[in-house]
Design a protein around this motif. Structure first.
Motif, short mmCIF file in Angstrom:
data_model
loop_
_atom_site.label_atom_id
_atom_site.label_comp_id
_atom_site.label_asym_id
_atom_site.label_seq_id
_atom_site.Cartn_x
_atom_site.Cartn_y
_atom_site.Cartn_z
N VAL A 1 81.02 131.47 4.27
CA VAL A 1 79.83 131.81 3.66
C VAL A 1 79.91 133.38 3.72
CG1 VAL A 1 77.20 132.01 4.27
CG2 VAL A 1 78.58 130.03 4.71
N LYS A 2 79.49 134.21 2.66
CA LYS A 2 79.70 135.76 2.76
C LYS A 2 78.61 136.28 3.60
CE LYS A 2 81.06 135.76 -2.46
NZ LYS A 2 80.94 136.27 -3.57
N ASP A 3 77.48 135.58 3.53
CA ASP A 3 76.43 136.17 4.50
C ASP A 3 76.35 135.42 5.85
OD1 ASP A 3 74.43 137.57 5.96
OD2 ASP A 3 73.28 137.80 4.29
N PRO A 4 76.76 135.43 7.02
CA PRO A 4 76.57 134.70 8.12
C PRO A 4 75.08 134.31 8.27
CG PRO A 4 78.10 136.19 8.49
CD PRO A 4 77.47 136.58 7.37
N ARG A 5 74.13 135.14 8.20
CA ARG A 5 72.99 134.80 8.41
C ARG A 5 72.26 133.64 7.49
NH1 ARG A 5 70.31 140.69 7.06
NH2 ARG A 5 71.79 140.23 5.37
N ARG A 6 73.04 133.49 6.52
CA ARG A 6 72.67 132.09 5.31
C ARG A 6 72.99 130.77 6.14
NH1 ARG A 6 73.72 134.46 -0.51
NH2 ARG A 6 71.89 135.85 -0.85
N LYS A 7 73.74 130.92 7.37
CA LYS A 7 73.87 129.55 7.81
C LYS A 7 73.10 129.13 8.96
CE LYS A 7 78.06 128.28 8.86
NZ LYS A 7 79.43 128.34 9.51
N GLN A 8 72.24 130.15 9.12
CA GLN A 8 71.22 129.78 10.30
C GLN A 8 69.95 129.29 9.67
OE1 GLN A 8 72.20 130.13 13.38
NE2 GLN A 8 74.06 130.94 12.52
N TRP A 9 69.47 127.97 9.88
CA TRP A 9 68.29 127.41 9.45
C TRP A 9 67.92 126.19 10.17
CZ3 TRP A 9 64.77 128.36 5.88
CH2 TRP A 9 64.01 127.46 5.26
N MET A 10 66.74 126.14 10.71
CA MET A 10 66.41 125.16 11.51
C MET A 10 65.52 124.00 10.73
SD MET A 10 67.29 126.40 14.50
CE MET A 10 66.20 125.43 15.76
N VAL A 11 65.65 122.72 11.35
CA VAL A 11 65.03 121.62 10.68
C VAL A 11 64.33 120.80 11.75
CG1 VAL A 11 66.66 121.46 8.74
CG2 VAL A 11 67.13 120.12 11.13
N ASN A 12 63.37 120.10 11.40
CA ASN A 12 62.55 119.48 12.12
C ASN A 12 63.52 118.24 12.94
OD1 ASN A 12 60.07 118.26 13.74
ND2 ASN A 12 60.24 116.56 12.16
N SER A 13 63.17 118.09 14.30
CA SER A 13 63.90 116.82 14.87
C SER A 13 62.86 116.18 15.76
CB SER A 13 64.98 117.43 15.72
OG SER A 13 64.57 118.43 16.78
N ASP A 14 61.55 116.51 15.66
CA ASP A 14 60.21 115.81 16.40
C ASP A 14 59.85 114.83 15.89
OD1 ASP A 14 58.37 115.41 18.08
OD2 ASP A 14 57.31 117.17 17.84
N PRO A 15 59.92 113.40 16.28
CA PRO A 15 59.40 112.23 15.60
C PRO A 15 57.68 112.49 15.36
CG PRO A 15 60.84 111.78 17.16
CD PRO A 15 60.64 113.05 17.31
N ALA A 16 57.30 113.09 16.50
CA ALA A 16 55.87 113.19 16.53
C ALA A 16 55.27 114.03 15.04
CB ALA A 16 55.39 113.61 17.79
N LYS A 17 55.98 115.07 14.99
CA LYS A 17 55.64 116.01 13.82
C LYS A 17 55.79 115.19 12.48
CE LYS A 17 56.49 120.88 12.15
NZ LYS A 17 57.18 122.03 12.50
N LEU A 18 56.72 114.44 12.22
CA LEU A 18 57.11 113.70 11.15
C LEU A 18 56.07 112.70 10.93
CD1 LEU A 18 58.83 112.96 8.72
CD2 LEU A 18 60.25 111.44 10.23
N ASP A 19 55.76 111.78 11.99
CA ASP A 19 54.53 110.82 12.08
C ASP A 19 53.24 111.62 11.61
OD1 ASP A 19 56.35 108.92 12.93
OD2 ASP A 19 55.75 108.92 14.76
N ALA A 20 53.02 112.60 11.96
CA ALA A 20 51.67 113.39 11.56
C ALA A 20 51.69 113.74 10.16
CB ALA A 20 51.47 114.91 12.43
N PHE A 21 52.99 114.27 9.56
CA PHE A 21 52.81 114.31 8.03
C PHE A 21 52.65 112.98 7.47
CE2 PHE A 21 55.73 113.24 4.57
CZ PHE A 21 55.06 113.96 3.50
N TYR A 22 53.05 111.82 7.93
CA TYR A 22 53.04 110.54 7.03
C TYR A 22 51.63 110.07 7.18
CZ TYR A 22 57.98 109.30 5.94
OH TYR A 22 59.09 109.60 5.34
N GLU A 23 51.06 110.39 8.48
CA GLU A 23 49.57 110.00 8.50
C GLU A 23 48.50 111.08 7.70
OE1 GLU A 23 47.97 107.88 10.53
OE2 GLU A 23 49.67 107.05 11.42
N ALA A 24 49.15 112.06 7.51
CA ALA A 24 48.12 113.11 6.46
C ALA A 24 48.56 112.54 5.15
CB ALA A 24 48.45 114.52 6.70
N PHE A 25 49.79 112.29 4.74
CA PHE A 25 49.96 112.05 3.32
C PHE A 25 49.69 110.71 2.71
CE2 PHE A 25 53.25 110.84 -0.17
CZ PHE A 25 52.72 111.29 -1.04
#
Length: 266
Positions: free
Chosen positions: A82-106
């Protein structure tokens, strides 16, 4: 270059806001050099943290979506420079409760229980996340896209005629048949007019899909140029495909009519 439309400007600003929340602070090059090489294999810092945590609890059963299989890990070095090391930094969701909240809303009440635990995570996982080593939703998205295209075409054919029939200037009468009565409606409205990519992406963002979707943008500072619209569309298609596989075609078609086409104004 022409000025952006108001809707596209709002969409672009939303993507930038999410990018700022998900991206971590820039890391100095000296600090990156001090990190062990084996930890630089992962595509995101979230993957690294999950792998470190999984090493201490390897004796306990873990869900498939939460870790990278040991036999799919590299030999300790990465060919991805990677030319720019900052582009390797990316956070994703790992909380099942947050995912369930999306499915409930959708999907509405009980939406978090419509799919199995593993399928819920697979449907929101793009192949760019963790180099595709935890599975991804490409095939589910293909199936879901066909289902949505079919239901969109049906909605057009069953809609009332809003346009006057075209009068032939030579006074000719076209052939009419009951089986062909609704075909002419496709002249005025095409399925792609309803299944607009920007509208579907906007709907996904409104329900919080961008915060639970697991992917790795090419440029975290510019999500729109990284293809966030396409990824949002494919993720929504994958959810429909997963529902069709686990609950059947009738349930998936009802979800498309009530939760997608109705919200798109079809």
């Amino acid at each position: 270059m022409a000025a952006l439309s108001p809707s596209r400007s709002v969409f672009a600003s939303t993507c930038k806001t999410v990018a700022q929340q998900c991206s971590r602070r820039p890391v100095a090059v000296q600090q990156l050099a001090a990190v062990p090489v084996a930890r630089q294999v992962s595509s995101s810092s979230a993957v690294q943290q999950e792998q470190d945590a999984s090493g201490s609890s390897s004796q306990q059963p873990r869900p498939r979506w939460s870790y990278t299989p040991e036999r799919m890990k590299g030999p300790g070095f990465s060919l991805n420079l990677v030319k720019d090391p900052r582009r390797k930094q990316w956070m994703v969701n790992s909380d099942p409760a947050k995912l369930d909240a999306f499915y409930e809303a959708f999907l509405g009440q009980g939406g978090s229980r419509m799919l199995s635990e593993e399928t819920k995570w697979l449907a929101v996982t793009h192949k760019s996340f963790d180099y595709g080593r935890r599975g991804y939703n490409t095939r589910l998205a293909f199936l879901g896209r066909q289902i949505i295209a079919l239901e969109t075409t049906r909605s057009i054919l069953t809609s009332p005629v809003l346009n006057e029939p075209i009068v032939d200037k030579y006074g000719r009468t076209p052939y009419n048949h009951a089986a062909l009565a609704n075909i002419d409606k496709l002249i005025y409205t095409q399925p792609l007019d309803i299944m607009d990519k920007t509208k579907i992406a906007r709907m996904g963002i409104d329900f919080g899909l961008l915060t639970v979707m697991r992917w790795k943008p090419r440029m975290p500072e510019d999500l729109e140029s990284s293809g966030v619209v396409v990824v949002l569309n494919s993720t929504l298609f994958a959810i429909i495909g997963a529902i069709s596989l686990e609950k059947g075609a009738a349930v998936a078609q009802r979800i498309v009519r009530e939760k997608i086409l109705k919200r798109l104004g079809a």
